[in-house]
Design an enzyme around this catalytic site. Structure first.
Site, PDB file in Angstrom:
ATOM      1  N   GLY A 179      -3.608  11.753   4.827  1.00 28.66           N
ATOM      2  CA  GLY A 179      -2.534  10.822   4.529  1.00 28.66           C
ATOM      3  C   GLY A 179      -1.225  11.209   5.168  1.00 28.66           C
ATOM      4  O   GLY A 179      -0.965  12.392   5.414  1.00 28.66           O
ATOM      5  N   HIS A 189       2.499  14.105   0.782  1.00 31.61           N
ATOM      6  CA  HIS A 189       1.873  15.370   0.390  1.00 31.61           C
ATOM      7  C   HIS A 189       2.891  16.483   0.552  1.00 31.61           C
ATOM      8  O   HIS A 189       3.715  16.437   1.466  1.00 31.61           O
ATOM      9  CB  HIS A 189       0.648  15.680   1.255  1.00 31.61           C
ATOM     10  CG  HIS A 189      -0.496  14.746   1.027  1.00 31.61           C
ATOM     11  ND1 HIS A 189      -1.212  14.730  -0.147  1.00 31.61           N
ATOM     12  CD2 HIS A 189      -1.041  13.788   1.821  1.00 31.61           C
ATOM     13  CE1 HIS A 189      -2.164  13.797  -0.059  1.00 31.61           C
ATOM     14  NE2 HIS A 189      -2.075  13.210   1.114  1.00 31.61           N
ATOM     15  N   HIS A 234       0.844  -1.199   0.000  1.00 34.94           N
ATOM     16  CA  HIS A 234       0.000   0.000   0.000  1.00 34.94           C
ATOM     17  C   HIS A 234       0.876   1.245   0.000  1.00 34.94           C
ATOM     18  O   HIS A 234       1.056   1.929   1.000  1.00 34.94           O
ATOM     19  CB  HIS A 234      -0.915  -0.014   1.244  1.00 34.94           C
ATOM     20  CG  HIS A 234      -2.082   0.917   1.128  1.00 34.94           C
ATOM     21  ND1 HIS A 234      -3.284   0.667   1.731  1.00 34.94           N
ATOM     22  CD2 HIS A 234      -2.228   2.095   0.480  1.00 34.94           C
ATOM     23  CE1 HIS A 234      -4.134   1.658   1.471  1.00 34.94           C
ATOM     24  NE2 HIS A 234      -3.508   2.538   0.716  1.00 34.94           N
ATOM     25  N   ASN A 249      -4.073   5.567  -7.489  1.00 34.15           N
ATOM     26  CA  ASN A 249      -4.758   6.874  -7.448  1.00 34.15           C
ATOM     27  C   ASN A 249      -3.807   8.008  -7.803  1.00 34.15           C
ATOM     28  O   ASN A 249      -3.646   8.983  -7.086  1.00 34.15           O
ATOM     29  CB  ASN A 249      -5.429   7.119  -6.095  1.00 34.15           C
ATOM     30  CG  ASN A 249      -4.443   7.170  -4.948  1.00 34.15           C
ATOM     31  OD1 ASN A 249      -3.371   6.563  -5.017  1.00 34.15           O
ATOM     32  ND2 ASN A 249      -4.791   7.899  -3.907  1.00 34.15           N
ATOM     33  N   ASP A 287       0.314   2.509   3.792  1.00 34.26           N
ATOM     34  CA  ASP A 287      -0.524   3.598   3.269  1.00 34.26           C
ATOM     35  C   ASP A 287       0.317   4.884   3.188  1.00 34.26           C
ATOM     36  O   ASP A 287      -0.152   5.982   3.461  1.00 34.26           O
ATOM     37  CB  ASP A 287      -1.775   3.819   4.123  1.00 34.26           C
ATOM     38  CG  ASP A 287      -2.798   4.727   3.443  1.00 34.26           C
ATOM     39  OD1 ASP A 287      -2.603   5.071   2.260  1.00 34.26           O
ATOM     40  OD2 ASP A 287      -3.781   5.097   4.109  1.00 34.26           O
ATOM     41  N   HIS A 296     -10.746   0.158  -0.088  1.00 38.17           N
ATOM     42  CA  HIS A 296     -10.693   1.213   0.949  1.00 38.17           C
ATOM     43  C   HIS A 296     -12.115   1.317   1.473  1.00 38.17           C
ATOM     44  O   HIS A 296     -12.991   1.838   0.787  1.00 38.17           O
ATOM     45  CB  HIS A 296     -10.236   2.531   0.327  1.00 38.17           C
ATOM     46  CG  HIS A 296     -10.339   3.713   1.258  1.00 38.17           C
ATOM     47  ND1 HIS A 296      -9.279   4.555   1.511  1.00 38.17           N
ATOM     48  CD2 HIS A 296     -11.363   4.191   2.008  1.00 38.17           C
ATOM     49  CE1 HIS A 296      -9.664   5.506   2.356  1.00 38.17           C
ATOM     50  NE2 HIS A 296     -10.927   5.309   2.674  1.00 38.17           N
TER      51      HIS A 296
HETATM   52 ZN   LIG Z   1      -7.039   4.155   1.434  1.00 36.44          ZN
END
Ligand SMILES: [Zn+2]
Lengths: 432, 323, 189
Positions: free
Chosen positions: A321, A306, A58, A92, A302, A176
């Site tokens: 995040g 950013h 992830h 994504n 995860d 998710h």
């Molecule tokens: Zn997620």
């Protein structure tokens, strides 16, 4: 390059033993006492655990589209520093990884790095949750996991069709779990604290409803689901029950969900904003306790880079995040105590199984990960010192971004060496 | 914790003593505001920036008037209407204005927690929260408590500044309306309960916070009974978009169930105090006629904003910051 | 003084500790009467006189002086309290003192102000009082009456009426009330 890892404790799937390892041409060629160090770089592993290098299923590498936060190259460096020989890049990106050219691009860029970069494809086109992405075409490129992560597939009919389509292809859909309607744009866990802080809440039920829904859909379709970043005790209990029932479901937890609780949001520091949100202490403690019971298949980061510009916005405006690649091993080690078997199962063997990256899986263009330290295996190996203490430092990261919630946090356990396909990528804690 | 030499970010957890310190100091500034020359030089040479990321002319003027009446220089940045729009980093904006050499920032922001975040970026500057999202509006809570104490002191013929919190003992305060989204409700509840009052809230289920655990309030099960019970009724502004079916079926249904309508006024105690932080939605949470009744102290709340904010700026700025 | 300040003083070890009594209540009373006579003599009447006491120690003394003046002159002498906290030049140098009420309402233009304080020391409180008085108009004259002048002036300020001159050490402090005058250490609020 020949390598000899000397004096370490080899961690197997159920046992540990003392041995040296000799690596030649990317393969483990000898495991035993007092191996010859002739023509080899020596890695001193005394006091360290030696096991299969970690696999992150992830990882948000942000390329293409948001290269200011992370690139495939910078993410790979961070991963290697964190002890990883392989990561699964999440789809994504902008645009989303929902077609052959884009996935091929990421695989090609990944192949230029020192680690193995696998790709998770999008389940639906543009991750919009409407029509299916070309799962079979992407599977032909080696994609084994599909997800719309960032969000879940909201429409239950679309998810049902995706499961029906993916099952015969041997693919697993990673979800998710959060019902966006019920989450209603919330920015932290909904409850006593969100009410007090005046921050819009994301209910735990938003997550649990989708976990329950997808378990029902797996039962209906015979498909396979991997539950991404479960954050509540109830979610985990449902997945455990589904597994006992015989359904093909797997799950991961992210380090922040067993290390941090929603209390961190009291500071209004956007570094602690994440989806699903940090939960109350009782959930954190339940996930922490479950790490060593086998209920959790994998710890997955995860890792969500950013830029500072975005993370310096107000809490409700900042993106969700946080980073994880460079600290997850220490955090997992600390959470487990001295439990090397569980440690490698959660960080390496479990995730490699879910991502189909083991020697027994039909891998395309990637080496074998999450295996056993034995002669003939691909040399993806990590040397981890479980007792080294250090302090999280956002200025010392190899990731392009700095949005770690662990800045200033004392950490226990550190990656000494990462060996990928026989190459010494990290040595003595330093990138080579 | 006192606000002397400190930031004012929230009333949540503030001690009775610290609140009284502000109210008592505000009494002396209330007197200053009665003078012909309504100005003292106590913050001469200090620079106070009012930074409103969300427009509220009334609150901004109140703060700026307060700062000017203390002799401070005011740098006014109506950020809401300038180039600084949603999405600009808070840190960047603050760093830019910090270069002007500020002593204090009065910050209004649409996001909860913004004032606390700013206080971390500029630890040498005093930060006064002029309303952050749905979190807190501390000076509103203080001026509401100040107004109630002043009115009660007049009625009892005692001096407000020496009455301490005694006038709040046993006082029944009812707060009505959109508690869930209201920073005013959070600050009012903190202030009134710290001072010893009993606080009840009345709202449709959708406009109560998802959890009231730990809040020093009870929830009214019968609005009209609660109106008869209350010594103080604090109404909250209901934003129109809440009444479009998302939270309540319609504005008119809200008015008919939780509005202070003319027909409900006879239920009130004759000396009940009716408050509203403004701006009012006449005909929604309060009938137009009711807003103009003698029980309604809404204009007095506005007037008291200046002395209370003078007290806050004075206490926060005039004492050296304890580091 | 608020509870907050009292506690701060105690924590900082600044509470007033008496060393010796310098004047009895009777001594103070005699001094007050003498000052009252001096005020009348100086102003040739009381028609234009307003007595202004500086918060906090000067207020009771001002009220007593106005009462004495009224008794002697058979007129009501206006008296008011003035708080100078917000006019001081040492804001931020010390822990804040809570302000007390200013009751002065009337325009002082063309009045003779008798400014009253308990103890005259550095003169800075009086300077602050001058700054404050300016906000009430332009008096014909301002005269200064203090119960005790303990010396150590830091500004060119001289009292017009003094109850008692008491030379003191800089480290000492003086508490002067209508009940008596004491020498001690700490803060004599
Ligand atoms: Zn997620």
């Amino acid at each position: 390059m020949n390598l000899v890892i000397r004096g370490g404790t080899i961690v197997g799937p159920d046992t540990v033993f003392r041995a040296d390892i000799r690596i030649e041409s990317g393969v483990i060629v000898a495991v035993g006492e007092a191996l010859s160090t002739a023509n080899a770089t020596i890695i001193d592993a005394s006091g360290c655990w030696v096991g299969p290098a970690f696999v992150d299923i992830h990882t948000h590498l942000r390329e293409p589209g948001r290269e200011a936060a992370e690139t495939i190259a910078s993410g790979a460096l961070a991963a290697a520093m964190g002890g990883f020989s392989a990561v699964v890049a999440m789809p994504n990106t902008e645009p989303a990884l929902d077609n052959v050219p884009l996935v091929s691009y990421v695989l090609a860029q990944g192949a230029k790095t020192a680690i193995d970069v696998a790709v998770a494809g999008a389940i639906t086109l543009g991750r919009k949750g409407e029509s299916l992405a070309p799962l079979a075409e992407l599977a032909a490129l080696g994609v084994r996991l599909f997800t719309d992560d960032g969000t879940g597939v909201q429409n239950p009919l679309v998810m049902r069709r995706a499961l029906e389509y993916a099952a015969p292809l041997g693919l697993r859909l990673a979800q998710h779990c959060e019902d966006e309607q019920l989450a209603n744009g919330g920015v932290m866990n909904e409850g006593v604290l969100s009410a007090q802080l005046g921050l819009a809440g994301r209910s735990a039920v938003a997550e649990e409803l989708m976990v329950q829904r997808d378990i029902a859909l797996v039962r209906l379709t015979g498909g396979r689901v991997h539950f991404l970043h479960l954050s509540t005790a109830t979610s985990l209990a449902m997945v455990t029950a589904a597994r006992l029932e015989g359904l093909d479901v797997t799950c991961e937890v992210a380090p922040h969900h067993f290390v941090l609780s929603e209390e961190a949001c009291r500071t209004f520091d956007p570094q602690f904003k994440v989806h699903p949100p940090l939960r109350p202490e009782a959930d954190r403690a339940a996930l922490h306790a479950a790490l060593s019971t086998g209920a959790i298949d994998a710890v997955a980061t995860d890792h969500a880079p950013h830029t500072p510009e975005l993370k310096d916005l107000a809490f409700d405006e900042a993106p969700a995040g946080m980073l994880g690649l460079e600290h997850v091993a220490a955090l997992t080690n600390e959470a487990l105590g001295a439990n090397p078997v569980a440690f490698f199962n959660l960080l390496s063997r479990g995730p490699a199984r879910i991502a189909q990256l083991r020697a027994s899986d039909a891998r395309v263009g990637l080496s074998a990960h999450g295996g056993v330290i034995m002669v003939g295996e691909d040399a993806n190996v990590v040397v981890f010192d479980p007792s080294q203490t250090w302090v999280g430092d956002r200025n010392a990261l190899h990731s392009k971004a700095t949005n770690t919630p662990y800045h200033g946090r004392p950490l226990v356990g550190r990656v000494r060496s990462t060996i990928v396909k026989g190459r010494l990528v990290v040595h003595e804690g330093v990138l080579q | 914790m006192s606000i002397r030499g400190a930031n004012l970010l929230t009333l949540d957890g503030m001690s009775r003593e610290a609140i009284l310190d502000v109210l008592d100091t505000a009494e002396s500034f209330f007197e200053v505001n009665q003078r012909t020359i309504k100005k003292v030089p106590v913050l001469k040479g200090r620079v106070v920036a009012s930074l409103f990321f969300e427009e509220s002319t009334r609150t901004r003027l109140s703060f700026e008037t307060a700062a000017k009446r203390l002799g401070a220089d005011v740098v006014s940045l109506a950020v809401a209407s300038s180039s600084v729009k949603k999405g600009e980093s808070l840190r960047d904006t603050i760093s830019t204005i910090d270069a002007l050499g500020l002593d204090a920032v009065v910050l209004r922001h649409r996001s909860s927690g913004a004032a606390l975040q700013v206080s971390r970026y500029v630890p040498h500057v005093r930060v006064v929260n002029a309303g952050d999202g749905q979190h807190q509006h501390p000076t509103q809570g203080l001026l509401d408590a100040f107004t109630v104490r002043q009115i009660l002191a007049e009625r009892h013929g005692v001096v407000a500044s020496v009455s301490g919190s005694s006038l709040f003992e046993g006082l029944r305060v009812l707060i009505v309306g959109d508690i869930r989204h209201s920073r005013v409700a959070r600050s009012d509840i903190a202030a009134y309960s710290a001072l010893g009052a009993e606080v009840k809230v009345a709202a449709p289920g959708t406009l109560l916070p998802p959890s009231l655990e730990g809040w020093p309030v009870t929830v009214s099960s019968d609005f009209e009974e609660a109106l008869a019970w209350a010594d103080v009724v604090g109404l909250l502004r209901l934003q129109h978009e809440r009444g479009t079916g998302s939270y309540v079926p319609s504005l008119s249904e809200f008015t008919s169930t939780f509005g202070l309508t003319a027909t409900r006024v006879p239920l009130l105690k004759p000396d009940a105090i009716v408050m509203h932080p403004g701006p009012m939605n006449r005909g929604v949470e309060i009938d137009s006629d009711v807003a103009d009744l003698p029980q309604s102290v809404i204009t007095r709340q506005v007037a008291n904003g200046v002395p209370v904010r003078m007290a806050v700026l004075y206490l926060s700025l005039a004492e050296k910051k304890e580091l | 003084m608020t509870h907050h300040e009292e506690r701060q003083d105690r924590q900082r070890g600044l509470a007033f500790v008496v060393k010796s009594q310098l004047l009895t209540a009777e001594d103070v009373s005699r001094a007050m009467k003498r000052m009252a006579h001096e005020v009348i003599e100086r102003n040739q009447g009381l028609d234009n006189v307003t007595v202004v006491g500086i918060q906090r120690g000067g207020v009771a003394i001002a009220e007593q002086l106005a009462t004495l003046l009224g008794g002697i002159g058979q007129v009501a002498v206006p008296v008011a309290a003035l708080d100078v906290t917000y006019y001081r030049d040492d804001i931020g140098e010390h822990p804040l003192k809570g302000a007390s009420m200013t009751t002065l309402r009337d325009d002082l233009t063309n009045r003779t102000v008798v400014l009253v304080d308990d103890v005259l020391f550095t003169g800075r409180t009086i300077r602050a009082a001058f700054a404050a008085l300016a906000d009430w108009g332009r008096p014909t004259a301002v005269q200064l009456a203090v119960l005790v002048d303990r010396g150590h002036r830091e500004l060119p300020i001289r009292p017009d009426f003094v109850g008692k001159n008491l030379p003191t050490a800089l480290s000492e402090s003086v508490r002067a009330t209508l009940d008596g005058v004491w020498l001690g250490s700490g803060v004599a609020r």
